[in-house]
Design a protein around this motif. Structure first.
Motif, short mmCIF file in Angstrom:
data_model
loop_
_atom_site.label_atom_id
_atom_site.label_comp_id
_atom_site.label_asym_id
_atom_site.label_seq_id
_atom_site.Cartn_x
_atom_site.Cartn_y
_atom_site.Cartn_z
N ASP A 6 -34.79 -47.69 12.02
CA ASP A 6 -33.96 -48.42 11.03
C ASP A 6 -33.99 -47.65 9.62
N PHE A 7 -33.17 -47.21 9.41
CA PHE A 7 -33.11 -46.37 8.15
C PHE A 7 -31.82 -46.53 7.33
N ILE A 8 -31.66 -46.40 5.98
CA ILE A 8 -30.71 -46.55 5.24
C ILE A 8 -30.43 -45.53 4.53
N GLU A 9 -29.35 -45.14 3.97
CA GLU A 9 -29.18 -43.73 3.06
C GLU A 9 -29.55 -44.40 1.38
N THR A 10 -30.31 -43.27 0.83
CA THR A 10 -30.37 -43.49 -0.42
C THR A 10 -29.41 -42.65 -1.38
N LYS A 11 -29.43 -43.11 -2.60
CA LYS A 11 -28.47 -42.21 -3.40
C LYS A 11 -28.88 -41.12 -3.90
N TYR A 12 -30.24 -40.70 -3.64
CA TYR A 12 -30.63 -39.47 -4.00
C TYR A 12 -30.75 -38.42 -2.55
N LYS A 13 -29.82 -37.39 -2.61
CA LYS A 13 -29.87 -36.47 -1.44
C LYS A 13 -31.03 -35.88 -1.50
N TRP A 14 -31.73 -35.50 -2.36
CA TRP A 14 -33.13 -34.76 -1.96
C TRP A 14 -34.23 -35.98 -1.24
N LEU A 15 -33.78 -37.00 -1.53
CA LEU A 15 -34.75 -38.01 -0.57
C LEU A 15 -34.22 -38.46 0.65
N GLY A 16 -32.89 -38.54 0.76
CA GLY A 16 -32.31 -38.79 2.00
C GLY A 16 -32.49 -40.19 2.57
N GLU A 17 -33.00 -40.34 3.76
CA GLU A 17 -33.06 -41.95 4.34
C GLU A 17 -34.28 -42.48 3.76
N ILE A 18 -34.23 -43.97 3.71
CA ILE A 18 -35.53 -44.80 3.56
C ILE A 18 -35.46 -45.90 4.63
#
Length: 255
Positions: A6-18
């Motif tokens: 159960d992941f969603i994308e963050t707006k930070y490319k270096w972090l990726g999914e959360i």
């Protein structure tokens, strides 16, 4: 070991999914800098290492002829309290950032931070020591050449963090500590598996770093985690199998 989906994308490319039920918060909402200094200089002198974290300086002396410090006076050194975060601003990008288990004093060149309520300091220590965060610390550090880089508080404060609720933070920390214990037990009693370890490749270190990364980035499902029986023989066997499989995958990638 179960993994989350159960992941969603963050707006930070270096972090990726959360994970969908986690938050992103900037460091400034999690901790704050403190600059209390000693007026007497006779408190426990501490040191910070990228490998071993915050330690008592006296425990690092090789023999009785070693000096505790070359400083003429420790007055003005920064006070450190248990569960505060200590950062060597010149080497934060290389992992010189850790939570203190001790009360004492440390070089005034370092930054010390206290955590706000409902945060487990050890969770964030593990998070900040991942390669992804060390790379971000380097990007946010100020300086022309690597030896002059400094991660000042204003830059540090604006870095986003993965933040599960306090219950899951505690589970992640307990999970990591348990895995460290299991690996130590296996290392002592199962030389067959660990005989495959190559000091040059740092296989075990890489395995543990991968496990910690997956835990603090929410990849592992810890909803059913409980450590009461996890050091039993059958569970150690599962850990041994998991490490062996990791080694086989690692060897395939190398070859």
């Amino acid at each position: 070991m179960k993994y989350r989906t159960d992941f969603i994308e963050t707006k930070y490319k270096w972090l990726g999914e959360i994970p969908s039920n986690w938050e992103l918060k900037k460091v400034k909402h999690i901790l704050f800098e403190v600059t209390q200094k000693t007026e007497i200089g006779n408190e426990e002198l501490l040191s910070l290492s990228q490998y071993t974290g915050v330690e008592k300086k006296k425990d690092k002396l090789k023999d009785k002829n070693d000096n505790l410090t070359n400083a003429q006076s420790l007055i003005g050194y920064k006070k450190v309290y248990q569960n505060q975060l200590v950062s060597n601003i010149m080497l934060a990008w290389n992992g010189s950032i850790a939570v203190s288990e001790y009360n004492g004093i440390i070089s005034p060149a370092y930054c010390t931070y206290s955590f706000r309520e409902n945060y487990n300091p050890k969770y964030f220590e593990h998070l900040f020591k991942t390669e992804i965060y060390k790379s971000e610390f380097k990007r946010k550090s100020t300086g022309i050449i690597e030896s002059r880089l400094r991660l000042y508080s204003d830059k540090f404060y604006n870095i986003p963090c993965f933040v599960p609720d306090i219950e899951e933070q505690n589970k992640i920390v307990d999970f990591i500590e348990l895995k460290k214990k299991q690996i130590k037990v296996l290392k002592n009693y199962n030389s067959l598996i660990f005989g495959k370890t190559n000091p040059k490749t740092g296989f075990l270190k890489e395995y543990l770093q991968t496990l910690i990364f997956n835990a603090v980035f929410g990849k592992i499902d810890l909803s059913d985690f409980g450590n009461e029986m996890d050091l039993e023989e059958e569970n150690l066997a599962l850990v041994a199998e998991e490490i062996t499989k990791y080694g086989e995958i690692d060897n395939e990638q190398i070859n």
